[in-house]
Design an enzyme around this catalytic site. Structure first.
Site, short mmCIF file in Angstrom:
data_model
loop_
_atom_site.label_atom_id
_atom_site.label_comp_id
_atom_site.label_asym_id
_atom_site.label_seq_id
_atom_site.Cartn_x
_atom_site.Cartn_y
_atom_site.Cartn_z
CG LEU A 133 38.85 -15.88 61.70
CD1 LEU A 133 40.04 -14.74 61.59
CD2 LEU A 133 39.81 -16.90 61.81
CB ILE A 145 35.97 -13.58 77.34
CG1 ILE A 145 36.53 -13.38 79.19
CG2 ILE A 145 37.11 -12.39 76.97
CD1 ILE A 145 36.71 -14.93 79.94
CG ASP A 202 36.87 -17.65 81.58
OD1 ASP A 202 36.99 -18.84 81.20
OD2 ASP A 202 36.84 -17.05 82.81
CG LEU A 203 35.94 -19.95 75.62
CD1 LEU A 203 37.24 -19.83 74.44
CD2 LEU A 203 35.32 -20.91 75.31
CG PHE A 262 35.84 -19.73 65.53
CD1 PHE A 262 35.78 -21.08 65.14
CD2 PHE A 262 36.24 -19.28 63.91
CE1 PHE A 262 34.68 -22.12 63.78
CE2 PHE A 262 36.40 -19.67 62.58
CZ PHE A 262 35.98 -20.83 62.54
CG HIS A 281 50.27 -22.05 64.28
ND1 HIS A 281 51.86 -22.24 63.42
CD2 HIS A 281 49.26 -21.43 63.94
CE1 HIS A 281 51.58 -21.08 62.94
NE2 HIS A 281 49.99 -20.32 62.55
CE1 TYR A 293 46.32 -20.57 68.61
CE2 TYR A 293 48.12 -21.14 67.22
CZ TYR A 293 46.14 -20.55 67.64
OH TYR A 293 45.48 -21.14 66.10
CE LYS A 340 43.59 -23.72 68.44
NZ LYS A 340 42.78 -22.13 68.31
NE ARG A 362 52.93 -19.38 57.86
CZ ARG A 362 51.59 -19.18 58.38
NH1 ARG A 362 51.35 -17.96 58.53
NH2 ARG A 362 51.42 -20.13 59.40
N1 NAD Z 1 43.25 -15.86 62.43
C1 NAD Z 1 44.09 -16.96 62.33
O1 NAD Z 1 44.06 -16.58 60.93
C2 NAD Z 1 43.57 -18.48 62.48
C3 NAD Z 1 45.04 -19.29 62.10
C4 NAD Z 1 44.17 -19.65 63.09
C5 NAD Z 1 43.40 -20.24 63.33
N2 NAD Z 1 42.46 -19.47 64.28
C6 NAD Z 1 42.11 -19.67 65.90
O2 NAD Z 1 40.88 -18.95 64.79
C7 NAD Z 1 40.12 -18.57 66.07
C8 NAD Z 1 39.68 -17.38 66.13
O3 NAD Z 1 41.28 -15.65 65.90
P1 NAD Z 1 40.95 -14.78 65.50
O4 NAD Z 1 41.82 -14.51 64.54
O5 NAD Z 1 39.35 -14.45 65.27
O6 NAD Z 1 41.40 -14.47 66.84
P2 NAD Z 1 40.31 -13.36 68.27
O7 NAD Z 1 41.42 -13.29 69.47
O8 NAD Z 1 40.10 -12.18 67.04
O9 NAD Z 1 39.65 -13.92 68.90
C9 NAD Z 1 39.02 -15.10 69.54
C10 NAD Z 1 38.30 -14.61 70.57
O10 NAD Z 1 38.47 -16.05 71.65
C11 NAD Z 1 38.11 -14.85 73.11
N3 NAD Z 1 38.52 -15.27 73.98
C12 NAD Z 1 39.55 -15.86 74.46
N4 NAD Z 1 40.29 -16.42 75.50
C13 NAD Z 1 38.33 -16.00 76.26
C14 NAD Z 1 38.21 -16.83 77.53
N5 NAD Z 1 38.91 -17.17 78.11
N6 NAD Z 1 36.65 -17.37 77.30
C15 NAD Z 1 36.00 -16.68 76.44
N7 NAD Z 1 36.28 -15.93 75.69
C16 NAD Z 1 37.83 -15.81 75.40
C17 NAD Z 1 38.24 -13.25 72.50
O11 NAD Z 1 38.20 -12.92 73.89
C18 NAD Z 1 38.23 -13.04 71.27
O12 NAD Z 1 37.55 -12.83 71.09
C19 NAD Z 1 41.41 -18.50 67.18
O13 NAD Z 1 40.70 -20.17 67.87
C20 NAD Z 1 42.13 -19.63 66.36
O14 NAD Z 1 42.61 -20.03 67.75
C21 NAD Z 1 42.91 -18.36 63.68
#
Ligand code: NAD
Length: 278
Positions: free
Chosen positions: A13, A33, A50-51, A70, A112, A135, A139, A172
């Site tokens: 995203l 990261i 690192d978050l 994100f 979720h 998870y 949230k 879905r």
């Molecule tokens: N993709 C979806 O349909 C969806 C649905 C609901 C919520 N979300 C939320 O949207 C956000 C982005 O989702 P996505 O699908 O792009 O996921 P993704 O895994 O592609 O991206 C998440 C990023 O967070 C980074 N990350 C993880 N742990 C970390 C840390 N300790 N320090 C720094 N960075 C860290 C990862 O390296 C990754 O690049 C997330 O918060 C996810 O929960 C996504």
């Protein structure tokens, strides 16, 4: 706007948000990261962080006007794995934002957080939390954190309960799809709306079968343009027979609602990694 910070910039995203966000401020600070994320857009700077480290997040958020948060593990996993990135990470973002006087956090929450509601309940943004997984619980934690930091410290936040932002390849998703264009519109509205306080909005496109009600967040002016119905015929023709006793088919959380705690829910979604390249 001088500076926006985007966490999770290396993610799927994040890859779609970087370019539009880089045009909305003098500078976009993208963070993740990894050591680097390759070619950057004009006006974009990358910082590794690192978050789970408050020192890292203090450095990353310095001088920011807004944070688009994100970064996270985007799937169900054992609690101990989610604790650092998702729970402590959220605290670190809000705490660093508060200490730096950041105006607003735009947060990628998730369906979720309320995944155990049935789809025929047509939930709005005021329903009580009903997480389907650890998870989802992370949230809920971040949403409550946002509410508390708004009420006690005046830090604004908008929580985007994204349903599913990925290609439509299952039944879905005909209700839950959020297109990348609509995601960009949604994040843009959350940044540009003058006052948001503490708000929640579902991240979903204009799908005929959308199972959620965004009426209470209409002040954000989010008007999604895409509709997953265009994929319905093909998707339903290829869908295997569904078990009506599987709560995953009736609950908002889909497979996350039926999966065992700690086990991947995303594995049942066949998500295609179509990350945008620079
Ligand atoms: N993709 C979806 O349909 C969806 C649905 C609901 C919520 N979300 C939320 O949207 C956000 C982005 O989702 P996505 O699908 O792009 O996921 P993704 O895994 O592609 O991206 C998440 C990023 O967070 C980074 N990350 C993880 N742990 C970390 C840390 N300790 N320090 C720094 N960075 C860290 C990862 O390296 C990754 O690049 C997330 O918060 C996810 O929960 C996504």
């Amino acid at each position: 706007m001088k500076r926006i910070v985007l966490t999770g910039a290396a993610g799927r995203l994040g890859s779609y948000l970087r370019e539009p966000l880089s045009k909305m401020a003098d500078e976009l600070v993208s963070t993740d990261i990894f050591d680097d994320i390759g070619k950057l857009y004009d006006g974009e700077r990358y910082m590794k962080g690192d978050l789970a480290s408050v020192d890292d997040m203090m450095a990353v958020l310095e001088g920011a006007d807004m944070v688009v948060h994100f970064g996270a593990i985007p799937d169900e996993a054992p609690f101990e794995e989610l604790l650092g990135p998702n729970f402590i990470g959220a605290y670190n973002i809000w705490e660093a934002a508060h200490r730096h006087g950041v105006k607003r956090v735009v947060y990628a929450s998730s369906i979720h957080s309320v995944g155990m509601y049935r789809k025929n309940e047509f939930i709005d943004t005021k329903v009580a939390h009903r997480p389907d997984t650890f998870y989802g619980l992370s949230k809920c934690f971040a949403e409550d954190l946002g509410s508390m930091y708004w009420e006690k410290r005046g830090l604004e936040s908008v929580h985007l309960r994204i349903l599913s932002c990925a290609q439509v390849n299952n039944a879905r998703a005909l209700g839950s799809w959020l297109s990348y264009d609509d995601l960009i519109q949604l994040v843009t509205r959350c940044i540009e709306t003058p006052i948001v306080g503490f708000s929640i909005i579902y991240g979903v496109s204009n799908n005929d079968r959308a199972p959620v009600d965004n009426a209470q967040s209409s002040f954000l002016g989010y008007r999604p343009k895409d509709n997953a119905e265009q994929f319905a015929e093909e998707v339903l023709a290829n869908e295997p027979p569904m078990d009506p006793q599987d709560i995953g088919h009736m609950c908002q959380g889909g497979p996350f609602a039926s999966v065992e705690l700690g086990k991947s829910g995303a594995a049942g979604l066949n998500i295609i990694d179509d990350k945008k390249t620079t």
